[in-house]
Design an enzyme around this catalytic site. Structure first.
Site, PDB file in Angstrom:
ATOM      1  CE1 TYR A 212      -6.408  -7.557  -6.900  1.00  0.00           C
ATOM      2  CE2 TYR A 212      -7.169  -6.305  -8.797  1.00  0.00           C
ATOM      3  CZ  TYR A 212      -6.891  -7.520  -8.195  1.00  0.00           C
ATOM      4  OH  TYR A 212      -7.079  -8.693  -8.895  1.00  0.00           O
ATOM      5  CE  LYS A 216      -3.739  -9.024  -9.259  1.00  0.00           C
ATOM      6  NZ  LYS A 216      -3.304 -10.432  -9.098  1.00  0.00           N
TER       7      LYS A 216
END
Length: 343
Positions: A212, A216
């Site tokens: 994750y 980003k």
């Protein structure tokens, strides 16, 4: 004001320094009392719950005339839309279907958007946080990377000419990609692998704590390049970090123990949905052209992750950019970007 690209990188670790500064030492910036979005049209993806739904409500509270909720499940979207229609009966609230794991769905969605007379604001909020590697059948990419980066990049590029043509006269359209301060914690061990995107699809490289975070970092690298093709006079594109917010739904795949811990931690440290969503409104309504190509955290423009200011990071940015253009070649993204640069 310096842009993120021209700032000095932050060298402090995310935990605890950046996290504490962003989470506890900042104050919300709310729109001025005279802010009026009458006549304007906004699109919010992933808006049937959490931050997307709250941001939608905040835009409508500023007299937004027309809201598009873009969601995978039209049924869930209509449920959310009905709540907003009841509270803001003067506004038009529509639900458009959008599956961020499907290129066909993204292109169909953009075709639908192109029929609108106006489009002023787009908040690319849809995102996932998977705890196990799962490849998207139609693309072959790991789902977290697919949704949070590749599909988001495609949707952003396809919407650029739409906002340029259809936003309000005298003011550029706005696209905000939702980011996360967890990007500053990314280890990104496969960053020098080639091809890069394929390395992130490999189950052997999947780190439940890092995938994750990596997803980003990649939009920051994408924005670094996109800003070279798009003028702030046409469309302002930025990345906004809502901070750590409770009630977002991102922890739904963590299982009972993980969800219980996050619920406890959220009670201690997280922002409310209202405060978190205010960052979206700030990035798309309050912030101006100075935020183009920038990363916004704690209602202020911040540098990108430290890696991006190094020679190694710049090589990774270029590699990722070329792989992204190749992956999305079917949609003529290169041609769209070149046209944005020329026009």
């Amino acid at each position: 004001m310096a842009s993120s690209k021209n700032m000095q990188p932050v060298t402090s670790p995310f935990f605890p320094h950046i996290f504490i500064k962003n989470q506890f030492r900042t104050r919300p910036v709310w729109p001025s009392a005279d802010t009026d979005l009458s006549g304007k049209v906004a699109i919010v993806t992933g808006a049937n719950q959490g931050l997307g739904l709250e941001a939608s409500a905040q835009l409508l509270s500023l007299r937004l005339s027309h809201l598009i909720i873009a969601v995978r499940s039209v049924t869930k979207g209509e449920g959310a839309a009905d709540v907003l229609r009841t509270k803001y009966p003067k506004a038009t609230v529509q639900v458009f279907q959008l599956d961020m794991t499907s290129y066909d769905s993204i292109r169909s969605f953009v075709t639908q958007v192109e029929q609108l007379v106006r489009v002023d604001i787009v908040i690319l909020n849809a995102g996932v946080r998977k705890t196990k590697p799962k490849l998207v059948a139609g693309t072959g990419h790991e789902e977290t990377i697919q949704v949070n980066y590749i599909s988001t990049a495609l949707l952003c590029i396809l919407l650029l000419p739409v906002l340029k043509r259809r936003s309000a006269p005298g003011g550029p359209g706005r696209i905000s990609i939702v980011g996360s301060g967890l990007a500053f914690q990314a280890k990104f061990r496969s960053r020098m692998d080639s091809p890069l995107l394929a390395s992130l699809d490999d189950a052997k490289n999947f780190d439940v704590l890092d995938q994750y975070n990596i997803s980003k970092v990649l939009p920051m690298m994408f924005l670094y390049k996109v800003a070279d093709y798009v003028s702030a006079d046409d469309v302002v594109v930025n990345i906004v970090d809502p901070g750590y917010v409770r009630g977002t739904g991102l922890t739904r795949d963590l299982g009972f123990a993980g969800s219980a811990f996050m619920a406890f931690w959220g009670h201690v440290a997280a922002r409310s949905l209202g405060v978190g969503a205010s960052t979206y409104v700030d990035a798309t309504v309050t912030k101006g052209k100075e935020s183009h190509g920038c990363y916004i955290m704690g209602w202020k423009i911040w540098p990108f992750v430290q890696l991006m200011y190094t020679p190694e990071g710049k090589r990774i940015i270029e590699k990722l950019w070329q792989e992204t253009l190749e992956e999305l070649r079917f949609a003529n993204v290169q041609g769209i970007l070149e046209d944005m640069k020329r026009m």
